[in-house]
Motif scaffolding. Structure first.
Motif, PDB file in Angstrom:
ATOM      1  N   ASP A 181      22.023  -0.561  20.314  1.00  0.00           N
ATOM      2  CA  ASP A 181      21.733   0.825  19.902  1.00  0.00           C
ATOM      3  C   ASP A 181      21.453   0.926  18.415  1.00  0.00           C
ATOM      4  N   ASP A 203      17.301   1.040  19.354  1.00  0.00           N
ATOM      5  CA  ASP A 203      17.746   2.013  20.340  1.00  0.00           C
ATOM      6  C   ASP A 203      16.579   2.676  21.073  1.00  0.00           C
ATOM      7  N   GLU A 237      14.850  -1.718  23.466  1.00  0.00           N
ATOM      8  CA  GLU A 237      15.401  -1.324  24.770  1.00  0.00           C
ATOM      9  C   GLU A 237      14.746  -0.051  25.280  1.00  0.00           C
TER      10      GLU A 237
HETATM   11 MG    MG Z   1      21.435   2.315  24.313  1.00  0.00          MG
END
Ligand code: MG
Ligand code: C2E
Ligand code: MG
Ligand code: MG
Length: 291
Positions: A181, A203, A237
Motif C-alpha cells: 500500500d 497502492d 497492485e
Molecule cells: Mg492495498
C-alpha cells in the motif's frame, strides 16, 4: 415516575437496537472458532512481470466464510483479530498454509515462484517472529528466498527502530520484504532510503487513476523513479485494464497484480489456471515451434 422510567427503558432499548452489536451477535466470538471449524482459507493471486507477463509470484490472501454472513472481508476481520489477541495464531496459520502450498506447486508456470504473505504489525512485534518464520520454512520445505513478507507502510512508521532491526534480521536470513500500500502512509525519503526492504507495492488508489489523472500519473512516475534508484523493485497492485498495464510498463514499473491478469483463486483453481497457462505458453513460445 413509572411513566418516566418506562420511557427511559424504551429509549435504551431503541438505542441498543441501533447498536450493531445488538442486532448482530458479536463477530469476534465466531472468529475465535472459525479456524477450528474450517471456515478460514487462503486464496492466491498471481503477480506478473509487466514486460512479458511471465508469472513471478503469488500473493496469499486470507478469507473467512462465515456460516450466516457469508464471506467476511479481511479488511473487517483482520482488525478484529488484532484487537482481540487472535492475530498471532491466525497469522502463523496463514504463513504455514501459504508456504506449504507454495512448496507443493509443480506446474511449470508456478514452480519456484515467490509467495507473498501479508503480515500484521502486531505479528512483527511479537517476540520470536523471525524464528517462527524460520521454523515454518523448515517444516514446509519452502526455500527461504521464495518468501516475501508484505508489511504496510503505515505499520512500519510506528516503531521505526525495532521494526528496522527485525526486517534487517529477516533479510539476513534470506527472506524478502515488500512494503504494501505504498503511498498511503507518511514515510519520508530518508525512511525509504534506510528501510531494509526489497519491493514497493504502489497502492491501488494510484493505479486506479492512471492513465488520465495527471496527479496519479505523477505519483506513479515518482514512486517508480525514486524507488528504483534506491534499489527497490516496484509492483503495481489492482491493475484492472490494459491501459493501466501499458502505462505502468511505459514508466518502467517492474511487476503487476490485478484482475486484468487473474483474480485471487483457491489453491485448486490456481493449479488449473497455471496448467492452462503452461499450455498457452508452450503453444505460443518460439522455442517450442517445430522447424
Ligand atoms: Mg492495498
Ligand atoms: P492488500 O495486501 O493490499 O491486498 C490487495 C487487495 O486488493 C486484496 O483484497 C485483493 O483481493 C484486492 N485486489 C487484487 N487485485 C485487484 C483489482 O484488480 N481490483 C480491485 N478492486 N481489487 C484487487 P483483499 O483480499 O480483500 O484483502 C484486503 C487487505 O486485507 C489486504 O490488502 C491486506 O492488507 C489484508 N489481508 C489480506 N490477507 C491477509 C492476511 O493473511 N494477513 C493480514 N495481516 N492481512 C491480510
Ligand atoms: Mg498485500
Ligand atoms: Mg497492497
Amino acid at each position: 415516575l413509572v411513566l418516566l422510567n418506562a420511557t427511559h427503558r424504551l429509549d435504551r432499548a431503541v438505542l441498543r437496537r441501533k447498536d450493531d452489536a445488538f442486532v448482530k451477535p458479536p463477530l469476534v466470538a465466531d472468529l475465535k472458532k472459525a479456524r477450528s471449524r474450517g471456515e478460514i482459507f487462503l486464496v492466491y493471486q498471481p503477480q506478473v512481470n509487466l514486460a512479458d507477463e511471465e508469472v513471478v509470484g503469488v500473493e496469499a490472501l486470507v478469507r473467512w466464510s462465515h456460516p450466516i454472513r457469508g464471506l467476511v472481508s479481511p479488511n473487517e476481520f483482520i482488525p478484529l483479530a488484532e484487537a482481540h489477541g487472535l492475530i498471532n495464531s491466525l497469522g502463523s496459520w496463514v504463513l504455514e498454509e501459504a508456504c506449504r502450498q507454495a512448496a507443493s506447486w509443480d506446474e511449470d508456470v508456478l514452480k519456484g515462484v515467490a509467495i507473498s504473505v501479508n503480515v500484521s504489525p502486531l505479528q512483527l512485534a511479537a517476540p520470536g517472529f523471525a524464528d517462527m518464520v524460520q521454523q515454518i520454512e523448515h517444516k514446509t520445505g519452502l526455500a527461504t528466498e521464495r518468501l516475501i513478507l508484505e508489511i504496510t507502510e503505515s505499520s512500519m512508521v510506528r516503531d521505526n527502530e525495532r521494526g528496522f532491526r527485525l526486517l534487517d534480521e529477516l533479510r539476513r536470513r534470506g527472506v524478502h520484504i515488500a512494503i504494501d500500500d505504498f503511498g498511503t502512509g507518511y514515510s519520508s525519503l530518508s525512511y525509504l532510503r534506510d528501510l531494509p526492504s526489497d519491493y514497493l507495492k504502489i497502492d491501488r488508489s494510484f493505479v486506479r487513476d492512471v492513465p488520465g489523472k495527471p496527479e496519479a500519473e505523477a505519483i506513479a512516475r515518482a514512486v517508480v523513479a525514486v524507488g528504483k534508484s534506491l534499489g527497490y523493485q516496484i509492483v503495481a497492485e489492482g491493475i484492472e485494464t490494459r491501459q493501466q498495464a501499458d502505462f505502468l510498463q511505459s514508466i518502467w514499473c517492474d511487476k503487476g497484480q490485478g484482475y486484468l491478469y487473474a483474480h485471487p483463486m483457491r489453491a485448486g483453481e490456481l493449479a488449473d489456471w497455471a496448467r492452462k497457462r503452461t499450455r498457452r505458453v508452450a503453444e505460443t513460445s518460439p522455442q517450442h515451434m517445430e522447424v
